[in-house]
Design an enzyme around this catalytic site. Structure first.
Site, PDB file in Angstrom:
ATOM      1  N   LYS A  24       0.571  -1.207  -0.279  1.00 20.56           N
ATOM      2  CA  LYS A  24      -0.188  -0.174  -0.119  1.00 20.56           C
ATOM      3  C   LYS A  24       0.468   1.119  -0.018  1.00 20.56           C
ATOM      4  CE  LYS A  24      -3.734  -2.430   1.177  1.00 20.56           C
ATOM      5  NZ  LYS A  24      -4.036  -3.619   0.715  1.00 20.56           N
TER       6      LYS A  24
HETATM    7  C1  PLP Z   1      -4.608  -5.069   0.703  1.00 14.62           C
HETATM    8  C2  PLP Z   1      -3.692  -6.042   0.736  1.00 14.62           C
HETATM    9  C3  PLP Z   1      -3.767  -7.131  -0.690  1.00 14.62           C
HETATM   10  C4  PLP Z   1      -5.179  -7.009  -1.014  1.00 14.62           C
HETATM   11  O1  PLP Z   1      -5.085  -6.246  -2.356  1.00 14.62           O
HETATM   12  P1  PLP Z   1      -6.239  -5.639  -3.347  1.00 14.62           P
HETATM   13  O2  PLP Z   1      -5.628  -4.382  -4.001  1.00 14.62           O
HETATM   14  O3  PLP Z   1      -6.897  -4.411  -2.240  1.00 14.62           O
HETATM   15  O4  PLP Z   1      -7.126  -6.734  -3.956  1.00 14.62           O
HETATM   16  C5  PLP Z   1      -3.632  -8.061  -0.472  1.00 14.62           C
HETATM   17  N1  PLP Z   1      -1.836  -7.862   0.632  1.00 14.62           N
HETATM   18  C6  PLP Z   1      -1.827  -7.531   1.188  1.00 14.62           C
HETATM   19  C7  PLP Z   1      -0.393  -7.666   2.102  1.00 14.62           C
HETATM   20  C8  PLP Z   1      -2.454  -6.188   1.355  1.00 14.62           C
HETATM   21  O5  PLP Z   1      -2.641  -5.197   2.097  1.00 14.62           O
END
Ligand code: PLP
Length: 471
Positions: free
Chosen positions: A111
């Site tokens: 993120k």
């Molecule tokens: C947010 C997240 C996901 C999922 O990603 P999306 O974009 O919501 O599909 C997978 N793994 C981790 C560690 C995350 O923080």
């Protein structure tokens, strides 16, 4: 570049407005009117560029109004704080199987790659306009921490993050609750991530409330996040020989933002073979691709909590394209979801989706076994989210061993020490720069799963209502 809403009933906006808006006023998601094409020669020319320079080049066609110079400065600053010089390095763990490490940012999850840039671009636009904003986000764990890290201490924004009480890991929670800046508000909601997201959507749909507070969104429905995530599909594919060689990607998926970014890269001209959606027990996407029926069930808590999502918001963007960008058909599908709890993807749309995507649901036992296997065979420790992607990648390699598969490593294993210890019998330490959160005092508010309560809490605590000007 102009943006239109998937529901067809909100005004067209430019990039800087889409950046602040998050959700469109008609409840839809903004998508670019067209996907900018990157010529083969320009893809090849990305080879060897620093990550931040590649990012500025690839994002520029989407963000014309921001200006190339501002964008270049923002990408440089966004990735300067990463703990690995390559920002998103590739590691090989088996024949034709690579892990793309997206966890070298300040909160140890992918993120950060989008949020660090989004924070800087939002600040730029707010400063330019002399405005304040109230950022409200729902998180399954990692978005909240990344947003808090990106906006802490900034005087133009207040940040309210809703997370499902008791359903995030201790490290994830502490990353959100130990930030002392008073523009940060962590809210433990007594409900699931889907509950938090549905409250959020409802607040954004209330245009009077939205205006009064200057609401701005940072969830993965924010287009700027998708576009920032598209970059690493290009840089990693180029490292493996693109555009002269096809690559597949396996992506641990929750809200469908990350894997959608891969689809966007493909639409821009990156030669990708398969986009493999990996889910945990919350398998709506795997079921939808297999059966054509999109139908959420209850959320099951798993060891990969950031994927404990049933309503994958960004799927709407893919569906919009698959329906030939027919906003009426898309509205009808979501009306059926609201009224009868699901919809059938029309056959042509399903065929279009299957041209690009595979999906696989990975069980809890398979996830633990994958962590153990990869550790045994290569000495590499996968976090439980990444393990679902690696498991799906291996299944793909069994069918097509000659196309390299890149599995996105979405979090550092130290964020989920209990799951790692269960799988390999060893404890994994938090990197030293994160250690202080384990002992720092926590600060959060616990609220009932009730839209009225959340609405009032935000209004009582947001400074934007007291600023003369806001978004
Ligand atoms: C947010 C997240 C996901 C999922 O990603 P999306 O974009 O919501 O599909 C997978 N793994 C981790 C560690 C995350 O923080």
């Amino acid at each position: 570049m102009h943006y239109i809403s998937t529901r067809g009933e909100a005004p067209e906006l430019a990039f800087d407005d889409v950046l602040l808006a998050g959700l469109a006023a008609d409840g839809g998601l903004y998508v670019p009117k067209t996907y900018p094409a990157v010529a083969r020669g320009d893809i090849a020319a990305l080879a060897g560029l620093p990550y931040d320079a590649a990012a500025a080049r690839l994002i520029e066609p989407f963000a014309g109004e921001i200006g190339a110079g501002v964008l270049r400065d923002a990408t440089r600053a966004a990735y300067a704080g990463f703990s690995h010089r390559a920002v998103a390095p590739l590691t090989q763990i088996d024949d034709n199987l690579f892990v793309l490490e997206l966890f070298h940012g300040p909160t140890l999850a992918f993120k950060d790659l989008a949020m660090q840039l989004l924070g800087r671009l939002m600040n730029h636009v707010l400063e330019q306009r002399g405005l304040g904003a109230t950022i409200v986000g729902a998180t399954s764990g990692d978005t909240g921490a990344a947003a808090i890290e990106a906006f802490a201490g900034q005087n133009r924004v207040d940040v309210f993050i809703l997370y499902p009480d008791g359903r995030v890991s201790d490290v994830q929670r502490r990353q959100m609750t130990t930030v002392a800046d008073d523009n940060i508000h962590a809210i433990a909601l007594r409900g699931t991530f889907d509950d938090a997201q549905s409250i959020l959507k409802s607040l954004f749909r209330d245009s009077a409330y939205r205006k009064r507070l200057g609401l701005a969104g940072v969830n993965s429905i924010n287009w700027a996040r998708v576009v920032a995530q598209m970059v690493y599909y290009f840089t990693s594919a180029v490292a493996l020989g693109a555009p002269f060689r096809e690559v597949s990607f396996a992506v641990p998926t929750g809200n469908f933002g990350d894997v959608l970014a891969g689809y966007v890269a493909k639409r821009m001209g990156l030669p990708l073979s398969r986009l493999i959606v990996a889910t945990n027990a919350n398998d709506i996407l795997a079921r939808a691709l297999a059966s054509g029926r999109y139908e959420p069930r209850g959320v099951t808590p798993t060891q990969s909590p950031s994927m404990d999502i049933q309503l994958s918001s960004n799927f709407e963007r893919l569906l919009f394209d698959a329906l030939g960008r027919d906003a009426g058909a898309l509205r009808a599908a979501f009306a059926s979801l609201d009224q009868s709890g699901g919809f059938d993807i029309p056959p042509e749309a399903l065929a279009a989706i299957r041209e690009d995507f595979d999906a696989r649901a990975v069980s809890e036992a398979e996830t633990s076994a994958e962590i153990a296997r990869t550790y045994r065979e290569s000495g590499y420790v996968l976090d439980p989210h990444t393990a679902t992607g690696v498991h799906a990648a291996r299944a793909r390699l069994a069918v097509d061993p000659s196309t390299p598969v890149v599995a996105l490593a979405t979090a550092h294993p130290a964020k989920f020490p209990a799951a790692i210890e269960r799988a390999i019998g060893e404890r994994i330490e938090l990197p030293p720069r994160l250690a202080p959160i384990l002992t720092a005092e926590e600060r959060f508010s616990r609220l009932e799963n009730d839209e009225g309560r959340v609405r009032a809490f935000i209004e009582d605590h947001a400074r934007a209502t007291r600023l003369a000007t806001r978004v």
